[in-house]
Design a protein around this motif. Structure first.
Motif, mmCIF file in Angstrom:
data_model
loop_
_atom_site.group_PDB
_atom_site.id
_atom_site.type_symbol
_atom_site.label_atom_id
_atom_site.label_comp_id
_atom_site.label_asym_id
_atom_site.label_seq_id
_atom_site.Cartn_x
_atom_site.Cartn_y
_atom_site.Cartn_z
ATOM 1 N N SER A 192 0.487 -1.104 0.046
ATOM 2 C CA SER A 192 -0.092 -0.046 0.026
ATOM 3 C C SER A 192 1.133 1.043 -0.356
ATOM 4 N N LEU A 193 -0.017 2.246 -0.116
ATOM 5 C CA LEU A 193 1.310 3.735 0.091
ATOM 6 C C LEU A 193 2.132 3.348 1.073
ATOM 7 N N GLU A 194 1.650 2.808 2.515
ATOM 8 C CA GLU A 194 2.235 3.419 3.404
ATOM 9 C C GLU A 194 3.509 2.759 3.608
ATOM 10 N N ASP A 195 3.652 1.437 2.559
ATOM 11 C CA ASP A 195 4.802 1.388 2.694
ATOM 12 C C ASP A 195 6.133 2.129 1.632
ATOM 13 N N HIS A 196 5.251 3.349 0.982
ATOM 14 C CA HIS A 196 6.274 4.411 0.664
ATOM 15 C C HIS A 196 6.733 5.381 1.250
ATOM 16 N N LEU A 197 5.408 5.976 2.472
ATOM 17 C CA LEU A 197 5.585 6.885 3.692
ATOM 18 C C LEU A 197 7.158 7.649 4.005
ATOM 19 N N GLU A 198 8.100 6.764 4.231
ATOM 20 C CA GLU A 198 9.427 6.422 4.487
ATOM 21 C C GLU A 198 9.810 7.176 3.752
ATOM 22 N N GLU A 199 9.868 6.704 2.462
ATOM 23 C CA GLU A 199 11.120 7.751 1.728
ATOM 24 C C GLU A 199 9.976 8.417 1.201
ATOM 25 N N LEU A 200 9.023 8.583 0.898
ATOM 26 C CA LEU A 200 9.154 10.171 0.925
ATOM 27 C C LEU A 200 8.180 11.711 1.729
ATOM 28 N N LYS A 201 9.769 10.601 3.272
ATOM 29 C CA LYS A 201 9.773 12.245 4.184
ATOM 30 C C LYS A 201 10.562 12.735 3.130
ATOM 31 N N LEU A 202 11.749 12.360 2.277
ATOM 32 C CA LEU A 202 12.263 13.961 1.723
ATOM 33 C C LEU A 202 13.091 14.232 2.235
ATOM 34 N N GLY A 203 14.170 14.519 3.598
ATOM 35 C CA GLY A 203 14.546 14.312 4.406
ATOM 36 C C GLY A 203 14.447 15.163 5.548
ATOM 37 N N PHE A 204 12.368 15.306 5.843
ATOM 38 C CA PHE A 204 12.002 15.377 6.491
ATOM 39 C C PHE A 204 12.360 14.680 8.430
ATOM 40 N N GLN A 205 11.866 14.931 9.317
ATOM 41 C CA GLN A 205 11.938 14.029 10.027
ATOM 42 C C GLN A 205 10.643 13.919 10.303
ATOM 43 N N ARG A 206 9.716 14.126 9.600
ATOM 44 C CA ARG A 206 8.014 13.639 9.691
ATOM 45 C C ARG A 206 7.610 12.670 8.597
ATOM 46 N N ALA A 207 6.990 12.147 8.124
ATOM 47 C CA ALA A 207 6.192 11.497 7.303
ATOM 48 C C ALA A 207 5.142 11.779 6.736
ATOM 49 N N PRO A 208 4.889 12.123 5.791
ATOM 50 C CA PRO A 208 4.040 12.980 5.118
ATOM 51 C C PRO A 208 2.390 12.079 5.491
ATOM 52 N N VAL A 209 1.121 12.774 5.420
ATOM 53 C CA VAL A 209 0.266 12.200 5.611
ATOM 54 C C VAL A 209 -0.599 12.444 4.255
ATOM 55 N N PRO A 210 -1.374 11.265 4.040
ATOM 56 C CA PRO A 210 -2.735 11.428 3.343
ATOM 57 C C PRO A 210 -3.971 12.601 3.534
ATOM 58 N N VAL A 211 -3.777 13.140 2.691
ATOM 59 C CA VAL A 211 -4.960 14.416 3.103
ATOM 60 C C VAL A 211 -6.030 13.915 2.827
ATOM 61 N N HIS A 212 -6.447 13.165 1.585
ATOM 62 C CA HIS A 212 -7.526 12.385 1.259
ATOM 63 C C HIS A 212 -7.367 11.246 0.590
ATOM 64 N N ARG A 213 -8.799 11.133 -0.653
ATOM 65 C CA ARG A 213 -8.846 9.591 -0.422
ATOM 66 C C ARG A 213 -9.165 9.716 -2.201
ATOM 67 N N ILE A 214 -8.090 8.525 -3.029
ATOM 68 C CA ILE A 214 -8.825 8.486 -4.270
ATOM 69 C C ILE A 214 -8.932 6.771 -4.377
ATOM 70 N N ASP A 215 -9.682 6.648 -4.714
ATOM 71 C CA ASP A 215 -10.088 4.406 -4.673
ATOM 72 C C ASP A 215 -8.739 3.779 -5.536
ATOM 73 N N THR A 216 -8.335 2.257 -5.485
ATOM 74 C CA THR A 216 -7.165 2.263 -5.422
ATOM 75 C C THR A 216 -6.776 1.916 -6.383
#
Length: 222
Positions: free
Chosen positions: A33-57
């Motif tokens: 799922s997208l959860e597997d990519h949140l760590e790499e999407l930190k892009l140098g920030f300490q926090r992992a980003p959080v999805p704001v809205h939803r779109i279907d799979t």
């Protein structure tokens, strides 16, 4: 370099081009799922980003992620206030009468043991509004631009099926599920206004499966 294309990035937000088939939340049966990519999407920030809205799979394209709790709260408020502009492209599995229009239907969620849950048009449901414009027709299917004013679950999918008499190509819930490997819906553009600074503006390239149907030179989202 991340495995998921990044369309916009600053200190508050990231907009990614979510691949079709990747769920935002972990499926009950497991799998990626997208959860597997949140760590790499930190892009140098300490926090992992959080999805704001939803779109279907199955839906590809623009997905907004917030990089901190303050921006998440502001972005959620923008979606609630309907100030966020979203443009989708969908391939309707048949001809579409007319060139443009507005679909207004109240929607409710139902579920059954054999079919699972889905949305239906119902007078006592939640109001939902989608503006649409026909862009192209070829091979018996139609490319339509959708601009949802509200953000109900499955809104564009059921609106297409109810208004046009044809669901989106490949839709297994509101259509036959045939004609494509997935429900042919793409989140083309996303514009999020921000007080005191420029808006977030992102556009996701047309997916290969749309281009394979002959929809290449698309004048949409402008």
């Amino acid at each position: 370099m991340t495995a998921i294309p990044i369309l916009f990035e600053d200190g508050e937000a990231i907009v990614i081009d979510k691949p079709a088939g990747l769920p935002i939340e972990r499926p009950r049966a497991g799998g990626r799922s997208l959860e597997d990519h949140l760590e790499e999407l930190k892009l140098g920030f300490q926090r992992a980003p959080v999805p704001v809205h939803r779109i279907d799979t199955d839906t590809s394209g623009c997905l907004l992620l917030a990089r901190n709790p303050k921006s998440l709260k502001r972005f959620n408020a923008a979606f609630e206030a309907r100030t966020v502009e979203k443009v989708y492209l969908g391939v309707v599995a048949g001809p579409v009468d007319g060139q443009d229009g507005t679909i207004a239907l109240s929607l409710s969620k139902i579920s059954s043991a054999d079919k699972g849950w889905r949305m239906i048009a119902a007078k006592k449901g939640k109001p939902s509004i989608t503006h649409w414009r026909k862009l192209d027709e070829r091979g018996g299917v139609t490319l339509v631009e959708f601009r949802p004013e509200t953000g109900r679950t499955h809104q564009i999918r059921i609106h297409a099926a109810e208004a046009f008499g044809h669901a989106l190509l490949g839709d297994p819930v509101y259509g036959t599920g045939k004609g494509a490997a997935r429900t042919m819906l793409h989140a083309l553009t996303l514009t999020v206004p921000r007080e005191g600074k420029g808006p977030i503006v992102a556009r996701a390239p047309l997916p290969a499966d749309f281009a394979a149907l002959g929809f290449v030179d698309v004048d949409a989202g402008t």
